[in-house]
Design a protein around this motif. Structure first.
Motif, mmCIF file in Angstrom:
data_model
loop_
_atom_site.group_PDB
_atom_site.id
_atom_site.type_symbol
_atom_site.label_atom_id
_atom_site.label_comp_id
_atom_site.label_asym_id
_atom_site.label_seq_id
_atom_site.Cartn_x
_atom_site.Cartn_y
_atom_site.Cartn_z
ATOM 1 N N SER A 31 -12.614 -8.660 0.185
ATOM 2 C CA SER A 31 -10.918 -8.029 0.422
ATOM 3 C C SER A 31 -11.301 -8.079 1.858
ATOM 4 N N LEU A 32 -10.625 -9.532 2.510
ATOM 5 C CA LEU A 32 -10.630 -9.677 3.569
ATOM 6 C C LEU A 32 -9.715 -9.103 3.802
ATOM 7 N N GLN A 33 -8.180 -8.773 3.555
ATOM 8 C CA GLN A 33 -7.014 -8.024 3.304
ATOM 9 C C GLN A 33 -7.120 -6.773 2.511
ATOM 10 N N GLY A 34 -5.960 -6.261 2.756
ATOM 11 C CA GLY A 34 -6.146 -5.069 2.087
ATOM 12 C C GLY A 34 -6.847 -3.534 2.131
ATOM 13 N N ALA A 35 -7.334 -3.598 0.647
ATOM 14 C CA ALA A 35 -7.745 -1.937 0.555
ATOM 15 C C ALA A 35 -9.102 -1.485 0.862
ATOM 16 N N GLU B 227 4.393 -3.499 8.999
ATOM 17 C CA GLU B 227 2.922 -1.810 8.853
ATOM 18 C C GLU B 227 2.417 -2.508 7.841
ATOM 19 N N ILE B 228 2.328 -3.196 7.002
ATOM 20 C CA ILE B 228 1.876 -4.176 5.982
ATOM 21 C C ILE B 228 0.710 -4.709 5.894
ATOM 22 N N ILE B 229 0.420 -4.856 7.518
ATOM 23 C CA ILE B 229 -0.313 -6.358 7.256
ATOM 24 C C ILE B 229 -1.543 -5.839 7.396
ATOM 25 N N THR B 230 -2.930 -6.533 6.809
ATOM 26 C CA THR B 230 -4.009 -5.746 7.067
ATOM 27 C C THR B 230 -5.170 -6.610 8.229
ATOM 28 N N THR B 231 -4.742 -7.512 8.795
ATOM 29 C CA THR B 231 -5.516 -8.449 9.913
ATOM 30 C C THR B 231 -4.574 -9.025 10.445
ATOM 31 N N PRO B 232 -5.511 -8.317 11.834
ATOM 32 C CA PRO B 232 -5.004 -9.074 13.750
ATOM 33 C C PRO B 232 -4.173 -10.341 13.846
ATOM 34 N N LYS B 233 -5.142 -10.984 12.893
ATOM 35 C CA LYS B 233 -5.071 -12.478 12.816
ATOM 36 C C LYS B 233 -3.419 -12.485 12.054
ATOM 37 N N GLU B 234 -3.701 -12.200 11.317
ATOM 38 C CA GLU B 234 -1.977 -12.600 10.014
ATOM 39 C C GLU B 234 -0.980 -11.931 11.394
ATOM 40 N N MET B 235 -0.798 -10.907 11.612
ATOM 41 C CA MET B 235 0.129 -10.196 12.082
ATOM 42 C C MET B 235 0.606 -11.392 14.040
ATOM 43 N N GLY C 153 -8.332 -0.275 12.028
ATOM 44 C CA GLY C 153 -8.649 0.686 13.505
ATOM 45 C C GLY C 153 -7.924 0.231 14.594
ATOM 46 N N ILE C 154 -7.904 1.570 15.770
ATOM 47 C CA ILE C 154 -7.825 1.698 16.575
ATOM 48 C C ILE C 154 -8.240 -0.127 17.526
ATOM 49 N N SER C 155 -8.998 -0.266 17.882
ATOM 50 C CA SER C 155 -9.339 -1.883 18.564
ATOM 51 C C SER C 155 -8.295 -3.150 18.158
ATOM 52 N N ALA C 156 -8.232 -2.228 17.162
ATOM 53 C CA ALA C 156 -6.927 -4.087 16.018
ATOM 54 C C ALA C 156 -5.266 -3.266 16.659
ATOM 55 N N ASP D 244 -0.161 -0.366 12.111
ATOM 56 C CA ASP D 244 -0.877 0.544 11.783
ATOM 57 C C ASP D 244 -2.298 0.938 11.846
ATOM 58 N N ALA D 245 -2.715 1.226 12.815
ATOM 59 C CA ALA D 245 -4.315 2.176 12.774
ATOM 60 C C ALA D 245 -5.254 1.985 11.777
ATOM 61 N N SER D 246 -4.515 3.148 10.347
ATOM 62 C CA SER D 246 -5.296 3.001 9.680
ATOM 63 C C SER D 246 -4.709 2.002 8.350
ATOM 64 N N VAL D 247 -4.347 0.999 8.388
ATOM 65 C CA VAL D 247 -4.400 0.152 7.763
ATOM 66 C C VAL D 247 -4.795 -1.608 8.324
ATOM 67 N N ILE D 248 -4.378 -1.771 9.231
ATOM 68 C CA ILE D 248 -5.211 -3.423 10.469
ATOM 69 C C ILE D 248 -6.538 -2.882 10.298
#
Length: 398
Positions: free
Chosen positions: A97-101, A256-264, A285-288, A279-283
């Motif tokens: 799950s590099l990306q996603g859940a 909002e759906i993107i789950t890694t800083p790299k992709e965004m 965490g806050i540091s991301a 979104d810190a609850s998706v990507i």
């Protein structure tokens, strides 16, 4: 440094919005109740911290299963070395799950550790991130899941009462006259309107031509202009976002759906968005989210954090926005009593601006009494299958 001595998955369900609102009819098959999922970490100094993963709104038991899987890896480790704990979690989860859940769950752990560290040191989380760049941030009202004039009037009244001058509504491509009505009604109150086209949930999503036709049809019927268009095409098509930006004169945003800083960041460099919505609850965490702010400074792209989860998700994003120098943040308008109780006075809005949170950590409140009053309801899940068509758009014609 304090060690992590306990991890608890917290699933809670609260009444949400009204049964006759579009989002409830379309996406909550079991009625107006919504679930959130949090991770609670306990340090050996007795301090606890809370973080949220947006996944639990949609699949709470999946969220719990991943938390349970990750828990043994966290116990006995340094709770202040947050970057190392995130790397530990990624070593466990990235293969499948590099990306996603799993990223949502990592987000929850990361924010919980930020909360616990802030409370241990007696400072708000934004101080851990370098300090707040300002004392207040302009806020926009995020609602507009309405199919009746009185519902819009109620939300516009709420915005006017708080001095908020920007309103985001949800419109699909056939909601032309409805969008025109809102643009003009909001303008009479001095409020500008952005439009979320909800294509994060569409399979297949609409083509760029449909978005262009919608924007042109709306703007042909009113002198008012949309402030922005959000998630207007499918999230897996950054090239479609670039094309849309070339073809309309309305700012195009998403993310909002993107789950890694790299992709965004790759999408930001490619010119997919006028502004991004991590979104810190998706990507992760806050540091991301702070990584996104750093990249945005280099690329001169605005960051407007997405905040549509529960209280822990909202406050995590707000702290990131203050530390990152955000100029605009989201205020979810649909009624959610649990979230309101947990945020308390740490989400104060005055004259259309969000005031800087001042409590240690994220500033959340969660008591045993609150948990007892909002027990987890396994049926209270968000369904991504849109299955309730809206009323005819002819109803909105003048």
């Amino acid at each position: 440094m304090p060690e992590i001595t306990g991890v608890r998955c917290v699933l809670l369900s609260s009444p949400y919005a009204d049964a006759d609102e579009r989002e409830i009819r379309c996406c909550f098959p079991n009625g107006p109740k919504r679930t959130i999922g949090m991770v609670e970490v306990t340090l050996d100094n007795g301090v606890t911290g809370l973080g949220e993963g947006y996944l639990a709104v949609f699949a709470p038991l999946v969220f719990k299963s991943i938390v349970d899987l990750c828990t043994p890896l966290m116990l006995g480790k340094d709770g202040f070395d947050i970057a190392r704990r995130v790397r530990d979690l990624r070593s466990l989860c990235d293969y499948w799950s590099l990306q996603g859940a799993a990223r949502h769950v990592i987000s929850a752990f990361e924010a919980a550790l930020q909360d616990a560290k802030g409370k241990s040191l007696g400072v708000p989380v934004h101080e851990l991130l370098g300090g707040a760049k300002c004392e207040s941030i302009q806020i926009y009202g995020s609602g507009g899941c309405c199919d009746a004039r009185h519902q819009f009037d109620r939300e516009l009244d709420l915005l006017s009462g708080k001095g908020i001058g920007i309103y985001k509504i949800r419109s699909l491509k056939h909601d032309v006259w409805r969008t025109v009505w809102v643009l003009e009604e909001a303008a009479r109150r001095g409020i500008r309107v952005g439009v979320d086209m909800c294509q994060n949930l569409a399979d297949p999503p609409q083509p760029v031509d449909d978005v262009v036709a919608f924007v042109e049809a709306v703007h042909a019927r009113t002198d008012q202009r949309m402030l922005f268009v959000e998630e207007a095409v499918g999230p897996d098509s950054p090239e479609a976002f670039r094309e849309l930006r070339r073809r309309i004169d309305v700012p195009v945003c998403g993310g909002e759906i993107i789950t890694t800083p790299k992709e965004m960041i790759e999408r930001m460099r490619a010119g997919a968005y006028a502004f991004v919505q991590p979104d810190a609850s998706v990507i992760g965490g806050i540091s991301a989210v702070m990584e996104i702010f750093a990249a945005a400074d280099e690329l001169t792209i605005d960051v407007v954090v997405h905040a549509w989860g529960g209280a822990a998700a909202i406050l995590a994003n707000y702290h990131a926005a203050f530390a990152g120098g955000g100029a605009l943040v989201e205020f979810p308008m649909l009624d959610f009593p649990l979230g309101r109780e947990m945020i308390g006075d740490q989400g104060r809005i005055e004259h259309g601006r969000l005031l800087r949170p001042t409590a240690p950590g994220l500033g959340l409140t969660l008591t045993p009494d609150m948990e007892a009053r909002y027990p987890f309801d396994e049926s209270a899940v968000y369904s991504c299958v849109l299955n309730d068509p809206p009323p005819s758009d002819e109803h909105w014609k003048p």
